[in-house]
Motif scaffolding. Structure first.
Motif, PDB file in Angstrom:
ATOM      1  N   LEU A   1       0.833  -1.198   0.000  1.00  0.00           N
ATOM      2  CA  LEU A   1       0.000   0.000   0.000  1.00  0.00           C
ATOM      3  C   LEU A   1       0.868   1.249   0.000  1.00  0.00           C
ATOM      4  CD1 LEU A   1      -2.762   1.300   0.133  1.00  0.00           C
ATOM      5  CD2 LEU A   1      -2.681   1.110   2.606  1.00  0.00           C
ATOM      6  N   ALA A   2       1.954   1.219   0.772  1.00  0.00           N
ATOM      7  CA  ALA A   2       2.862   2.365   0.817  1.00  0.00           C
ATOM      8  C   ALA A   2       3.457   2.619  -0.556  1.00  0.00           C
ATOM      9  CB  ALA A   2       3.973   2.116   1.835  1.00  0.00           C
ATOM     10  N   ALA A   3       3.844   1.549  -1.261  1.00  0.00           N
ATOM     11  CA  ALA A   3       4.418   1.698  -2.595  1.00  0.00           C
ATOM     12  C   ALA A   3       3.417   2.324  -3.555  1.00  0.00           C
ATOM     13  CB  ALA A   3       4.863   0.333  -3.122  1.00  0.00           C
ATOM     14  N   GLY A   4       2.139   1.987  -3.386  1.00  0.00           N
ATOM     15  CA  GLY A   4       1.118   2.533  -4.266  1.00  0.00           C
ATOM     16  C   GLY A   4       0.804   3.989  -4.012  1.00  0.00           C
ATOM     17  N   GLU A   5       1.253   4.524  -2.862  1.00  0.00           N
ATOM     18  CA  GLU A   5       0.942   5.903  -2.518  1.00  0.00           C
ATOM     19  C   GLU A   5       2.172   6.806  -2.596  1.00  0.00           C
ATOM     20  OE1 GLU A   5      -2.031   6.971  -2.151  1.00  0.00           O
ATOM     21  OE2 GLU A   5      -2.861   4.974  -2.393  1.00  0.00           O
ATOM     22  N   ILE A   6       3.182   6.386  -3.350  1.00  0.00           N
ATOM     23  CA  ILE A   6       4.392   7.194  -3.464  1.00  0.00           C
ATOM     24  C   ILE A   6       4.092   8.575  -4.021  1.00  0.00           C
ATOM     25  CG2 ILE A   6       6.551   7.416  -4.768  1.00  0.00           C
ATOM     26  CD1 ILE A   6       7.003   4.471  -4.369  1.00  0.00           C
ATOM     27  N   HIS A   7       3.136   8.645  -4.942  1.00  0.00           N
ATOM     28  CA  HIS A   7       2.817   9.951  -5.537  1.00  0.00           C
ATOM     29  C   HIS A   7       2.307  10.930  -4.481  1.00  0.00           C
ATOM     30  CE1 HIS A   7      -0.964   7.748  -5.480  1.00  0.00           C
ATOM     31  NE2 HIS A   7      -1.607   8.894  -5.574  1.00  0.00           N
TER      32      HIS A   7
ATOM     33  N   LEU B   1       8.082  -1.027  -9.901  1.00  0.00           N
ATOM     34  CA  LEU B   1       7.162  -2.058 -10.379  1.00  0.00           C
ATOM     35  C   LEU B   1       6.011  -2.267  -9.397  1.00  0.00           C
ATOM     36  CD1 LEU B   1       9.599  -4.729 -11.867  1.00  0.00           C
ATOM     37  CD2 LEU B   1       7.751  -3.581 -13.090  1.00  0.00           C
ATOM     38  N   ALA B   2       6.353  -2.308  -8.108  1.00  0.00           N
ATOM     39  CA  ALA B   2       5.312  -2.493  -7.087  1.00  0.00           C
ATOM     40  C   ALA B   2       4.350  -1.319  -7.075  1.00  0.00           C
ATOM     41  CB  ALA B   2       5.956  -2.660  -5.713  1.00  0.00           C
ATOM     42  N   SER B   3       4.884  -0.133  -7.285  1.00  0.00           N
ATOM     43  CA  SER B   3       4.060   1.071  -7.235  1.00  0.00           C
ATOM     44  C   SER B   3       3.116   1.165  -8.431  1.00  0.00           C
ATOM     45  CB  SER B   3       4.961   2.308  -7.171  1.00  0.00           C
ATOM     46  OG  SER B   3       4.190   3.466  -7.040  1.00  0.00           O
ATOM     47  N   VAL B   4       3.637   0.978  -9.640  1.00  0.00           N
ATOM     48  CA  VAL B   4       2.775   1.099 -10.827  1.00  0.00           C
ATOM     49  C   VAL B   4       1.795  -0.055 -10.918  1.00  0.00           C
ATOM     50  CG1 VAL B   4       4.509   2.418 -12.094  1.00  0.00           C
ATOM     51  CG2 VAL B   4       4.430  -0.068 -12.369  1.00  0.00           C
TER      52      VAL B   4
ATOM     53  N   ASN C   1      -0.659   5.564 -12.571  1.00  0.00           N
ATOM     54  CA  ASN C   1      -0.303   6.970 -12.720  1.00  0.00           C
ATOM     55  C   ASN C   1       1.005   7.333 -12.036  1.00  0.00           C
ATOM     56  OD1 ASN C   1      -2.492   7.751 -14.317  1.00  0.00           O
ATOM     57  ND2 ASN C   1      -3.809   7.998 -12.540  1.00  0.00           N
ATOM     58  N   THR C   2       1.519   6.444 -11.169  1.00  0.00           N
ATOM     59  CA  THR C   2       2.811   6.694 -10.532  1.00  0.00           C
ATOM     60  C   THR C   2       3.914   6.804 -11.579  1.00  0.00           C
ATOM     61  OG1 THR C   2       2.054   5.437  -8.609  1.00  0.00           O
ATOM     62  CG2 THR C   2       4.397   5.868  -8.743  1.00  0.00           C
ATOM     63  N   LEU C   3       3.645   6.309 -12.781  1.00  0.00           N
ATOM     64  CA  LEU C   3       4.632   6.370 -13.862  1.00  0.00           C
ATOM     65  C   LEU C   3       5.055   7.805 -14.137  1.00  0.00           C
ATOM     66  CD1 LEU C   3       5.982   4.264 -15.716  1.00  0.00           C
ATOM     67  CD2 LEU C   3       4.248   4.783 -17.434  1.00  0.00           C
ATOM     68  N   MET C   4       4.197   8.770 -13.835  1.00  0.00           N
ATOM     69  CA  MET C   4       4.538  10.167 -14.087  1.00  0.00           C
ATOM     70  C   MET C   4       5.631  10.664 -13.138  1.00  0.00           C
ATOM     71  SD  MET C   4       1.416  12.395 -12.400  1.00  0.00           S
ATOM     72  CE  MET C   4       0.130  11.474 -13.245  1.00  0.00           C
ATOM     73  N   CYS C   5       5.848   9.945 -12.033  1.00  0.00           N
ATOM     74  CA  CYS C   5       6.797  10.391 -11.018  1.00  0.00           C
ATOM     75  C   CYS C   5       8.176   9.763 -11.161  1.00  0.00           C
ATOM     76  CB  CYS C   5       6.257  10.083  -9.618  1.00  0.00           C
ATOM     77  SG  CYS C   5       4.576  10.640  -9.319  1.00  0.00           S
TER      78      CYS C   5
ATOM     79  N   ASP D   1       8.756  -3.472 -19.423  1.00  0.00           N
ATOM     80  CA  ASP D   1       8.090  -4.211 -18.338  1.00  0.00           C
ATOM     81  C   ASP D   1       7.396  -3.272 -17.358  1.00  0.00           C
ATOM     82  OD1 ASP D   1       8.877  -6.621 -19.383  1.00  0.00           O
ATOM     83  OD2 ASP D   1      10.721  -6.735 -18.205  1.00  0.00           O
ATOM     84  N   VAL D   2       8.059  -2.173 -17.026  1.00  0.00           N
ATOM     85  CA  VAL D   2       7.477  -1.208 -16.087  1.00  0.00           C
ATOM     86  C   VAL D   2       6.236  -0.567 -16.700  1.00  0.00           C
ATOM     87  CG1 VAL D   2       7.838   0.995 -14.912  1.00  0.00           C
ATOM     88  CG2 VAL D   2       9.646  -0.738 -14.882  1.00  0.00           C
ATOM     89  N   VAL D   3       6.364  -0.123 -17.938  1.00  0.00           N
ATOM     90  CA  VAL D   3       5.234   0.553 -18.591  1.00  0.00           C
ATOM     91  C   VAL D   3       4.071  -0.414 -18.798  1.00  0.00           C
ATOM     92  CG1 VAL D   3       4.482   1.778 -20.660  1.00  0.00           C
ATOM     93  CG2 VAL D   3       6.745   2.235 -19.697  1.00  0.00           C
TER      94      VAL D   3
END
Length: 455
Positions: free
Chosen positions: A107-113, A138-141, A146-150, A160-162
């Motif tokens: 959950l923390a990784a998903g809220e990096i933005h 990878l965990a975040s995206v 949308n974390t990809l913007m950061c 792979d990330v995209v």
């Protein structure tokens, strides 16, 4: 403290912790939280830091969680000599054991933005350091495309990330490097996961038949973003409408094609809206559309809205279709009963006389408590009807007669379903111990459900 915290997140400064709990480093408590979080986090810490954090993590959660809601997720951070690094993630589990530290970390990784946008420079620095690690990205995206913007530009060029981001959110392709938007093979893989990704592909890729077929096979509405020639291609359009009936709107040339329209309305009855007028007057097509979705009745020609059998079939599948029926049929008791049995809210479209019909209103509030607002005064004073309504939605007590609001049994049922219904009870019951206990219990359960939602 590390400055102003983002919502739901509590951060701790290592220096502050050492001052407030100097005994932690000496205890060397064994806590396997870091092992659950994986090698990524562990690799950021020295062995000495790891030992200290293992001791500090549990003590932090125990010492400081008293100051915040018990159902919150707590992320504990360690500020090293150079830059902040994530040290551990723990979950206060006073009411539930359903979340592991690993889920908290995810959950923390998903809220990096959120960390990147907060006021604290330390948190922004923390997020930037986290996003240098491929596994973290990878965990975040995976949780929030949308974390990809950061992330750093190098990750936007990483297929792979995209692709992982696109699987979560098809629009993430817009954040990718142009080289990937021009890569037909990559865009095809992306469209197989999320057809909507075609929107952000390069123009020459949108003109590739294999890419377009992959996109419309996953999401028929991707036809809107395909090159014009494919919106005139019968095979492509047929595949699109079989997947998403509403894609018919993007193929004007085929809105009069019997086979394509038939496939479209059988996938989504509301696609009748985009069919040629002659199909809205054709009984077979209208019946097929209404059988798939009752609300398709609104797009049928007027004679069908006066057809009792067809309207009855429509409201049985979608109560709100009653609003599209002829006025004469809105007075038909059997049709209205079928409508409110499916969707209580549809009583608002029935003739006003039914708002005083006890049986109709009882069926409506049983299915949807808020329908009590449409009931006549006599019905709002009927204990059985109100009781059925508050059992479905306690807040509908506000529409009950004053006499009913002073009924102990009704109010107890209302606050058991929704604690906030207490404010609509008669003043004589607002201090009743049994009712107060039920309201408090209901509010606690509601807070737990809201706070424990992770995925």
């Amino acid at each position: 403290m590390l400055g102003k915290n983002p919502p739901g997140v509590v951060g701790y400064n290592a220096v502050t912790l050492r001052k407030t709990a100097p005994r932690l480093a000496k205890k060397r408590m064994t806590l396997e939280v870091l092992d659950e979080l994986g090698p990524v986090v562990s690799s950021w810490l020295t062995s000495a830091e790891t030992t200290w954090v293992r001791a500090a993590s549990r003590e932090c959660a125990r010492t400081f969680s008293r100051n915040v809601p018990a159902t919150n997720v707590h992320f504990v951070y360690l500020e090293s000599a150079e830059v902040p690094v994530i040290a551990s993630s723990v979950v206060e589990q006073k009411h539930s054991n359903m979340y592991s530290p690993l889920k908290a970390w995810r959950l923390a990784a998903g809220e990096i933005h959120c960390l990147l946008s907060c006021e604290s420079r330390a948190y922004r620095s923390l997020a930037r350091r986290m996003l240098r690690h491929r596994d973290v990205v990878l965990a975040s995206v995976r949780l929030n495309g949308n974390t990809l913007m950061c992330v750093d530009a190098s990750f936007r060029r990483d297929p792979d990330v995209v692709l992982t981001a696109i699987k979560e959110n098809g629009n993430s392709l817009r954040l990718a490097d142009d080289s990937l938007k021009r890569d037909q093979r990559f865009v095809r893989r992306a469209c197989e996961s999320r057809g909507s990704a075609l929107m952000h592909a390069h123009a020459h890729v949108k003109a590739n038949r294999d890419v377009v077929l992959a996109a419309v096979s996953q999401n028929g509405n991707a036809l809107a973003h395909a090159a014009k020639q494919f919106q005139w291609d019968r095979e492509v359009v047929l595949i699109a409408v079989k997947r998403t009936g509403a894609a018919l709107q993007f193929a004007e040339r085929f809105c009069g094609d019997r086979h394509i329209v038939w496939e479209a309305i059988n996938q989504d009855g509301l696609a009748l809206r985009f069919a040629a007028e002659r199909f809205r007057r054709h009984r077979d097509y209208v019946v097929a559309a209404v059988s798939q979705c009752g609300d398709a009745l609104q797009y049928a020609s007027d004679p069908f809205k006066r057809d009792r059998a067809l309207v009855l079939s429509a409201v049985a599948r979608s109560g709100t279709a009653l609003q599209h029926a002829d006025d004469r049929l809105r007075r038909d008791r059997n049709i209205v009963m079928a409508a409110v049995a499916h969707r209580g809210y549809s009583v608002r479209y029935a003739h006003e006389s039914f708002r005083h019909d006890r049986e109709i209103m009882l069926a409506a509030v049983t299915e949807e408590g808020w329908c009590l607002q449409y009931a006549g005064p006599a019905i709002c004073g009927d204990r059985d009807v109100v009781l059925a309504g508050v059992k479905q939605n306690g807040l509908c007590l506000r529409h009950a007669d004053d006499k009913i609001r002073s009924d102990h049994g009704v109010v107890l049922a209302a606050v058991t379903q929704a604690g906030d219904a207490l404010c609509y009870a008669d003043d004589s019951l607002k201090q009743d111990p049994e009712i107060l206990a039920a309201a408090n219990r209901s509010n606690r359960l509601a807070a737990m459900r809201d706070s424990f939602y992770v995925e």
